[in-house]
Write a protein that holds these residues in place. Structure first.
Motif, PDB file in Angstrom:
ATOM      1  N   PRO A 433       0.827  -1.216   0.000  1.00 32.28           N
ATOM      2  CA  PRO A 433       0.000   0.000   0.000  1.00 32.28           C
ATOM      3  C   PRO A 433       0.855   1.257   0.000  1.00 32.28           C
ATOM      4  O   PRO A 433       2.000   1.264   0.478  1.00 32.28           O
ATOM      5  CB  PRO A 433      -0.813  -0.130   1.299  1.00 32.28           C
ATOM      6  N   ASN A 434       0.319   2.313  -0.538  1.00 33.85           N
ATOM      7  CA  ASN A 434       0.953   3.625  -0.523  1.00 33.85           C
ATOM      8  C   ASN A 434       1.387   3.968   0.902  1.00 33.85           C
ATOM      9  O   ASN A 434       0.568   3.972   1.824  1.00 33.85           O
ATOM     10  CB  ASN A 434      -0.060   4.651  -1.044  1.00 33.85           C
ATOM     11  N   PRO A 435       2.673   4.244   1.143  1.00 28.34           N
ATOM     12  CA  PRO A 435       3.136   4.502   2.521  1.00 28.34           C
ATOM     13  C   PRO A 435       2.513   5.734   3.155  1.00 28.34           C
ATOM     14  O   PRO A 435       2.514   5.864   4.384  1.00 28.34           O
ATOM     15  CB  PRO A 435       4.654   4.655   2.357  1.00 28.34           C
ATOM     16  N   LEU A 436       1.994   6.668   2.342  1.00 18.82           N
ATOM     17  CA  LEU A 436       1.362   7.867   2.878  1.00 18.82           C
ATOM     18  C   LEU A 436      -0.123   7.685   3.153  1.00 18.82           C
ATOM     19  O   LEU A 436      -0.779   8.609   3.636  1.00 18.82           O
ATOM     20  CB  LEU A 436       1.552   9.048   1.911  1.00 18.82           C
ATOM     21  N   TRP A 437      -0.657   6.499   2.866  1.00 19.00           N
ATOM     22  CA  TRP A 437      -2.096   6.269   3.059  1.00 19.00           C
ATOM     23  C   TRP A 437      -2.436   6.175   4.542  1.00 19.00           C
ATOM     24  O   TRP A 437      -3.236   6.937   5.073  1.00 19.00           O
ATOM     25  CB  TRP A 437      -2.509   5.002   2.308  1.00 19.00           C
ATOM     26  N   GLN A 438      -1.825   5.253   5.236  1.00 23.50           N
ATOM     27  CA  GLN A 438      -2.003   5.095   6.683  1.00 23.50           C
ATOM     28  C   GLN A 438      -0.644   4.807   7.302  1.00 23.50           C
ATOM     29  O   GLN A 438       0.129   4.008   6.766  1.00 23.50           O
ATOM     30  CB  GLN A 438      -2.962   3.952   7.007  1.00 23.50           C
ATOM     31  N   PHE A 439      -0.366   5.445   8.425  1.00 26.77           N
ATOM     32  CA  PHE A 439       0.896   5.174   9.104  1.00 26.77           C
ATOM     33  C   PHE A 439       0.757   5.485  10.587  1.00 26.77           C
ATOM     34  O   PHE A 439      -0.134   6.229  11.007  1.00 26.77           O
ATOM     35  CB  PHE A 439       2.056   5.985   8.489  1.00 26.77           C
ATOM     36  N   ASP A 440       1.659   4.880  11.367  1.00 21.63           N
ATOM     37  CA  ASP A 440       1.688   5.071  12.821  1.00 21.63           C
ATOM     38  C   ASP A 440       2.677   6.172  13.178  1.00 21.63           C
ATOM     39  O   ASP A 440       3.691   6.369  12.500  1.00 21.63           O
ATOM     40  CB  ASP A 440       2.104   3.778  13.529  1.00 21.63           C
ATOM     41  N   GLY A 441       2.391   6.872  14.241  1.00 23.50           N
ATOM     42  CA  GLY A 441       3.285   7.902  14.749  1.00 23.50           C
ATOM     43  C   GLY A 441       3.288   7.919  16.264  1.00 23.50           C
ATOM     44  O   GLY A 441       2.513   7.202  16.915  1.00 23.50           O
TER      45      GLY A 441
END
Length: 452
Positions: A433-441
């Motif tokens: 999946p596109n890395p900018l779609w959902q990510f943890d921070g």
């Protein structure tokens, strides 16, 4: 008469050394079927789980680093660590440390043990060390099995940190095993509480369940919007403080405080357990623990330690609120976006760009601007702005953020679709999946670093 007395003194056996008692207690523990089953499970089950996930089309994205399990083998031990800190380690300490003294009450073997060793202090030391050895063996099994399973299933590849930057395989490996080492401190605290419950409550099942119940209470407390000082003063926070290892710069403040608090709890609970053990009346075979003594000599001192550590953390850090503020959220999101934008650029084979060139920034509000922009919740909305070299137009992307009370957030892309929407990109490990779609921070809860 004199010769006989001398002969009697000559044949009188001495005290059994701690090393011999330790070996004896270790053999007793390992000979139990449930301990053998736990050792086997800890050294095999994580690898089987990781290999099974590698064959699935869906990932445990609700778990920290779960979305990267098909991208790098170093995500697997971190997913296992998240599960272990919540469930596995409290249960393991309950089974081992919570029963190491109570088993003698159930079997009625205290008199035989005292006659053989003749030193309650040595008995306590031998049992505590044997229990600690087994717990360390179980923790090592969880860490090694999950790491080996991840490397076999996916391979030794870079890991995406909680601020979006890539960690080289060697760097990721070091931080993964450091994260596992960091959770030893809260595990020791639960083990010491298990020893205390095993002695204070005797053969009562509550002694066996005490570490798991204490861990459950601390987990529930971490879900509540408590002040940062209270959150960090609980040893359970050290089970999640390792998250700060995977940001740049490393968030050392919460990690050091959580580790120190856990070691203080471990030392105090062990001292209280020893005190109760030395004061116990072993002449009563029907002894079944003392509830009042468990409260006065166990619960109250630990509650006092909690109050003291809350005061010390609050005074030394100046952090009294939730720790989640608008400026922190905006800075963390902009940093993660910039790092992941570079990753996306590389995957899409576009011209390389640096974070300095992007000059990414974020503007966030909570509840559509109707609420104060602080604290956890799923109503955070942010607009990220960035610039590309040679392009006059400014790029913008919208994110919905879901914050938990411990400072972790999940950013969900809300347009434009070609930037942070869902689409697949080709990577060396296959389509992802596109890395900018959902990510943890992650946002550091402390407002300032420790005052020197």
């Amino acid at each position: 008469m004199t010769a006989t007395a001398v002969d009697d003194r000559a044949v009188a056996p001495g005290r059994v050394p701690v090393s011999r008692g330790y070996r004896f207690e270790l053999v007793k523990l390992v000979s139990q079927w449930r301990v053998r089953l736990l050792v086997l499970a800890c050294w095999i089950a994580p690898a089987v789980f990781v290999l099974g996930v590698g064959q699935q089309s869906t990932l445990p994205t609700d778990t920290l680093f779960g979305r990267w399990m098909l991208a790098t083998g170093w995500a697997a031990p971190l997913v296992t660590l998240g599960f272990a800190g919540t469930w596995a380690l409290p249960l393991l300490t309950s089974v081992v440390a919570g029963d190491v003294f109570a088993s003698e009450d159930r079997l009625g073997t205290w008199r035989h043990l005292l006659v053989a060793v003749r030193s309650p202090r040595r008995i306590f030391a031998a049992k505590a060390l044997a229990g600690l050895t087994v717990i360390l063996l179980l923790v090592a099994g969880l860490a090694c099995s999950s790491a080996v399973g991840g490397l076999l299933a996916v391979g030794d590849r870079p890991l995406v940190g909680l601020d979006g930057h890539l960690l080289a395989p060697s760097d990721a490996a070091g931080k993964v095993f450091l994260a596992w080492a960091c959770v030893l401190a809260p595990t020791l605290a639960l083990a010491a509480i298990g020893l205390l419950g095993s002695i204070a409550l005797g053969r009562s099942p509550m002694g066996l369940l005490l570490p798991a119940l204490v861990a459950l209470v601390m987990q529930l407390a971490q879900m509540l919007p408590l002040p940062v000082a209270v959150r960090l003063a609980l040893p359970g926070y050290a089970f999640i403080a390792w998250n700060g290892l995977f940001t740049s710069p490393v968030q050392t403040g919460p990690l050091l405080i959580g580790t120190a608090v856990s070691l203080l709890w471990a030392a105090l609970a062990t001292a209280l357990a020893l005190l109760l053990f030395l004061r116990r009346d072993f002449t009563n075979p029907a002894y079944d623990g003392s509830g009042s003594r468990a409260v006065t000599a166990g619960l109250l001192p630990l509650a006092g330690l909690l109050a003291l550590t809350v005061a010390v953390v609050a005074a030394s850090t100046g952090s009294t609120g939730s720790g989640i503020r608008q400026d922190k959220v905006q800075r963390s999101l902009a940093t993660a976006f910039a790092h992941l934008y570079r990753l996306q650029t590389e995957q899409l084979h576009r011209p390389a760009v640096t974070e300095a060139q992007l000059r990414a920034s974020a503007d966030c509000d909570k509840g559509g601007g109707r609420l104060s922009a602080q604290g956890p919740g799923n109503d955070w909305r942010c607009v990220v702005t960035w610039h590309l070299p040679g392009v006059k137009a400014t790029g913008q992307a919208v994110y919905q953020l879901d914050f938990t009370a411990d400072g972790r957030f999940v950013a969900d892309g809300d347009g434009p679709k070609e930037v942070n929407g869902y689409f697949l990109v080709r990577t060396p490990t296959g389509d992802a999946p596109n890395p900018l779609w959902q990510f943890d921070g992650n946002v550091e809860l402390l407002d300032t670093t420790l005052k020197g």
